[in-house]
Design a protein around this motif. Structure first.
Motif, PDB file in Angstrom:
ATOM      1  N   MET A 128       0.838  -1.209   0.000  1.00  0.00           N
ATOM      2  CA  MET A 128       0.000   0.000   0.000  1.00  0.00           C
ATOM      3  C   MET A 128       0.871   1.258   0.000  1.00  0.00           C
ATOM      4  O   MET A 128       0.562   2.234  -0.680  1.00  0.00           O
ATOM      5  CB  MET A 128      -0.945   0.007   1.212  1.00  0.00           C
ATOM      6  N   ARG A 129       1.965   1.232   0.733  1.00  0.00           N
ATOM      7  CA  ARG A 129       2.881   2.382   0.734  1.00  0.00           C
ATOM      8  C   ARG A 129       3.507   2.573  -0.653  1.00  0.00           C
ATOM      9  O   ARG A 129       3.690   3.700  -1.108  1.00  0.00           O
ATOM     10  CB  ARG A 129       3.959   2.208   1.797  1.00  0.00           C
ATOM     11  N   MET A 130       3.795   1.457  -1.315  1.00  0.00           N
ATOM     12  CA  MET A 130       4.348   1.560  -2.673  1.00  0.00           C
ATOM     13  C   MET A 130       3.303   2.147  -3.622  1.00  0.00           C
ATOM     14  O   MET A 130       3.637   2.949  -4.497  1.00  0.00           O
ATOM     15  CB  MET A 130       4.818   0.190  -3.170  1.00  0.00           C
ATOM     16  N   ARG A 131       2.054   1.787  -3.451  1.00  0.00           N
ATOM     17  CA  ARG A 131       0.994   2.370  -4.280  1.00  0.00           C
ATOM     18  C   ARG A 131       0.873   3.866  -4.014  1.00  0.00           C
ATOM     19  O   ARG A 131       0.683   4.648  -4.940  1.00  0.00           O
ATOM     20  CB  ARG A 131      -0.330   1.662  -4.036  1.00  0.00           C
ATOM     21  N   ASP A 132       0.983   4.235  -2.747  1.00  0.00           N
ATOM     22  CA  ASP A 132       0.957   5.659  -2.422  1.00  0.00           C
ATOM     23  C   ASP A 132       2.112   6.389  -3.109  1.00  0.00           C
ATOM     24  O   ASP A 132       1.935   7.458  -3.682  1.00  0.00           O
ATOM     25  CB  ASP A 132       1.038   5.886  -0.908  1.00  0.00           C
ATOM     26  N   ASP A 133       3.303   5.801  -3.046  1.00  0.00           N
ATOM     27  CA  ASP A 133       4.481   6.408  -3.679  1.00  0.00           C
ATOM     28  C   ASP A 133       4.307   6.507  -5.189  1.00  0.00           C
ATOM     29  O   ASP A 133       4.671   7.508  -5.800  1.00  0.00           O
ATOM     30  CB  ASP A 133       5.750   5.620  -3.355  1.00  0.00           C
ATOM     31  N   ALA A 134       3.750   5.473  -5.797  1.00  0.00           N
ATOM     32  CA  ALA A 134       3.550   5.469  -7.244  1.00  0.00           C
ATOM     33  C   ALA A 134       2.520   6.514  -7.655  1.00  0.00           C
ATOM     34  O   ALA A 134       2.631   7.118  -8.721  1.00  0.00           O
ATOM     35  CB  ALA A 134       3.119   4.083  -7.715  1.00  0.00           C
ATOM     36  N   TRP A 135       1.518   6.727  -6.812  1.00  0.00           N
ATOM     37  CA  TRP A 135       0.495   7.733  -7.094  1.00  0.00           C
ATOM     38  C   TRP A 135       1.134   9.112  -7.088  1.00  0.00           C
ATOM     39  O   TRP A 135       0.847   9.939  -7.922  1.00  0.00           O
ATOM     40  CB  TRP A 135      -0.611   7.617  -6.047  1.00  0.00           C
ATOM     41  N   GLY A 136       2.020   9.311  -6.113  1.00  0.00           N
ATOM     42  CA  GLY A 136       2.866  10.487  -6.037  1.00  0.00           C
ATOM     43  C   GLY A 136       2.156  11.821  -6.054  1.00  0.00           C
ATOM     44  O   GLY A 136       1.070  11.978  -5.517  1.00  0.00           O
ATOM     45  N   ASP A 137       2.796  12.762  -6.704  1.00  0.00           N
ATOM     46  CA  ASP A 137       2.324  14.148  -6.715  1.00  0.00           C
ATOM     47  C   ASP A 137       1.244  14.399  -7.754  1.00  0.00           C
ATOM     48  O   ASP A 137       0.831  15.535  -7.943  1.00  0.00           O
ATOM     49  CB  ASP A 137       3.505  15.095  -6.950  1.00  0.00           C
ATOM     50  N   ASP A 138       0.805  13.363  -8.440  1.00  0.00           N
ATOM     51  CA  ASP A 138      -0.226  13.539  -9.454  1.00  0.00           C
ATOM     52  C   ASP A 138      -1.597  13.791  -8.841  1.00  0.00           C
ATOM     53  O   ASP A 138      -2.531  14.135  -9.541  1.00  0.00           O
ATOM     54  CB  ASP A 138      -0.310  12.304 -10.362  1.00  0.00           C
ATOM     55  N   VAL A 139      -1.697  13.585  -7.524  1.00  0.00           N
ATOM     56  CA  VAL A 139      -2.982  13.773  -6.862  1.00  0.00           C
ATOM     57  C   VAL A 139      -3.219  15.263  -6.678  1.00  0.00           C
ATOM     58  O   VAL A 139      -2.402  15.976  -6.124  1.00  0.00           O
ATOM     59  CB  VAL A 139      -2.998  13.063  -5.483  1.00  0.00           C
ATOM     60  N   SER A 140      -4.344  15.711  -7.150  1.00  0.00           N
ATOM     61  CA  SER A 140      -4.731  17.107  -6.970  1.00  0.00           C
ATOM     62  C   SER A 140      -5.764  17.181  -5.860  1.00  0.00           C
ATOM     63  O   SER A 140      -6.831  16.586  -5.987  1.00  0.00           O
ATOM     64  CB  SER A 140      -5.326  17.664  -8.269  1.00  0.00           C
ATOM     65  N   PRO A 141      -5.484  17.890  -4.772  1.00  0.00           N
ATOM     66  CA  PRO A 141      -6.462  17.988  -3.690  1.00  0.00           C
ATOM     67  C   PRO A 141      -7.804  18.540  -4.151  1.00  0.00           C
ATOM     68  O   PRO A 141      -8.808  18.320  -3.513  1.00  0.00           O
ATOM     69  CB  PRO A 141      -5.809  18.937  -2.689  1.00  0.00           C
ATOM     70  N   ASP A 142      -7.807  19.232  -5.282  1.00  0.00           N
ATOM     71  CA  ASP A 142      -9.064  19.775  -5.788  1.00  0.00           C
ATOM     72  C   ASP A 142     -10.017  18.666  -6.240  1.00  0.00           C
ATOM     73  O   ASP A 142     -11.222  18.822  -6.181  1.00  0.00           O
ATOM     74  CB  ASP A 142      -8.805  20.715  -6.969  1.00  0.00           C
ATOM     75  N   TRP A 143      -9.477  17.565  -6.701  1.00  0.00           N
ATOM     76  CA  TRP A 143     -10.369  16.515  -7.203  1.00  0.00           C
ATOM     77  C   TRP A 143     -10.315  15.222  -6.403  1.00  0.00           C
ATOM     78  O   TRP A 143     -11.202  14.398  -6.545  1.00  0.00           O
ATOM     79  CB  TRP A 143     -10.117  16.224  -8.692  1.00  0.00           C
TER      80      TRP A 143
END
Length: 141
Positions: free
Chosen positions: A61-76
């Motif tokens: 799960m931590r690796m998935r979080d790392d892979a998701w990375g900075d692409d997450v926009s808090p707006d969406w």
């Protein structure tokens, strides 16, 4: 998570290496005390496997979080990540397991059978949860 269950194991009588009576045989328990100890020991083993699987699943799960990375926009998408969601679920599951199995034990509340009922319930739910964690670890493979 391992810390939570490790504290339980320290207080658990079945966390000892050897049975209190050398004549006890968990393949064929006879006395109620022997049955209780064997069932508690079975739970200790199931819980240890749960802790090993927890380590693997939480790392995934931590690796998935790392892979998701900075692409997450808090707006969406401001939802918690994979690990935080897993941790929340595991904490809730531990609370559920312990309360549910306490209720199972109430079928013999105060009697010598109660510890057997609780341990058997804990073992069954723990084995199921271990498989659920294994499935979460493997879902994208």
């Amino acid at each position: 998570m391992q810390i939570f269950t490790s504290l339980l194991l320290l207080a658990h009588p079945a966390s000892q290496d050897a049975s209190p009576d050398p004549d006890w045989d968990c393949a064929n328990p006879v006395q109620q005390q022997e049955m209780n100890w064997c069932a508690a020991n079975e739970f200790v083993l199931a819980d240890a496997e749960l802790n090993r699987q927890w380590a693997r699943t939480s790392a995934a799960m931590r690796m998935r979080d790392d892979a998701w990375g900075d692409d997450v926009s808090p707006d969406w998408d401001a939802r918690p990540g994979w690990f935080d969601s897993l941790l929340e679920a595991q904490r809730a599951w531990l609370t559920f397991r312990d309360a549910h199995c306490r209720i199972d034990g109430y079928a013999a509340r105060g009697g010598s059978l109660e510890p057997l009922l609780v341990s058997t319930c804990q073992t069954a739910l723990t084995k199921t949860r271990t498989q659920e964690l294994r499935d979460l670890e493997d879902w994208d493979r």
